[in-house]
Scaffold this active site. Sequence first.
Site, short mmCIF file in Angstrom:
data_model
loop_
_atom_site.label_atom_id
_atom_site.label_comp_id
_atom_site.label_asym_id
_atom_site.label_seq_id
_atom_site.Cartn_x
_atom_site.Cartn_y
_atom_site.Cartn_z
N GLY A 126 0.80 -1.21 0.00
CA GLY A 126 0.00 0.00 0.00
C GLY A 126 0.83 1.26 0.00
N CYS A 127 2.12 1.15 0.25
CA CYS A 127 2.96 2.34 0.31
C CYS A 127 3.99 2.30 -0.80
CB CYS A 127 3.68 2.42 1.66
SG CYS A 127 4.82 3.82 1.78
#
Length: 273
Positions: A110-111
């Site tokens: 997600g990052c």
Amino acid sequence: MMGTRAHSSHPGLSVQPDRAVTVHRTLPEEVAVAMVFDGSSAAVMMATPADVQDLAIGFALSEGIVTAPDQLDGYELAEHPNGLEARFWLREDRAEALAARRRFMAGPVGCGLCGIDSLAAAARDLPKVGDGPRFTRDEVARATDMLRDQQPLHDQTRATHAAGLLLPGQGITLVREDVGRHNALDKLIGAMARQGMDPATGAVVMTSRLSVELVQKCAIAGVTTLIAVSAPTAHALRLATDAGLTLAAFARGDGFDLYSNPYRIVDEVSHVA
């Protein structure tokens, strides 16, 4: 280790208000993939182990490690007990670019900025994109629905993102899927590069929100229009505006929000304040 399988079946218990039943669900695989250039790991990310070569080439292009696929040589995919290695060798002049932008990104999908060595690297200047193609209002509004029709892994798992290439008058012509939206975009960029397709000839369509790193990757690849099912962040919008990208968000069904450089949408509706 599940090797390069994109999904597998697992038992579970479906709990409903009036009953609980045993089910088998198809789940996407997620493995550690190391991007290895000249024997050194430049990044480690969690990804779906399909189209790994596309992922590695797209990552190298979108991160500025190379500027063309022919600067990469000798690809091989190595399996290890803990994950996969996508191995390339660089042309000599590109080894310096890798050293200048060294990343170690062991972290969640997600990052897209995990592990960057400096804040300056995260705030890198983006090139101005070219003029690019025009799209009709209807093409933009239907783009995410067209993409949704070409997501077989999502159909099986309900747990993956996709990035697609929209060409004027042709619809979605190329799609890549992954558990991570950044990985899906890198796979798409890599697939276009391997097939000799110019990213500037179409729009990228995403199943996610539009984050800073997605705008960065598109600008570096030369994409001029970015369409998504969800919203952009405020900073992503600022970057897109400065780089000349057209951002269309909330593209669902009959409409969409248009945020920057609207001239590429040729039949805009009249604005009512």
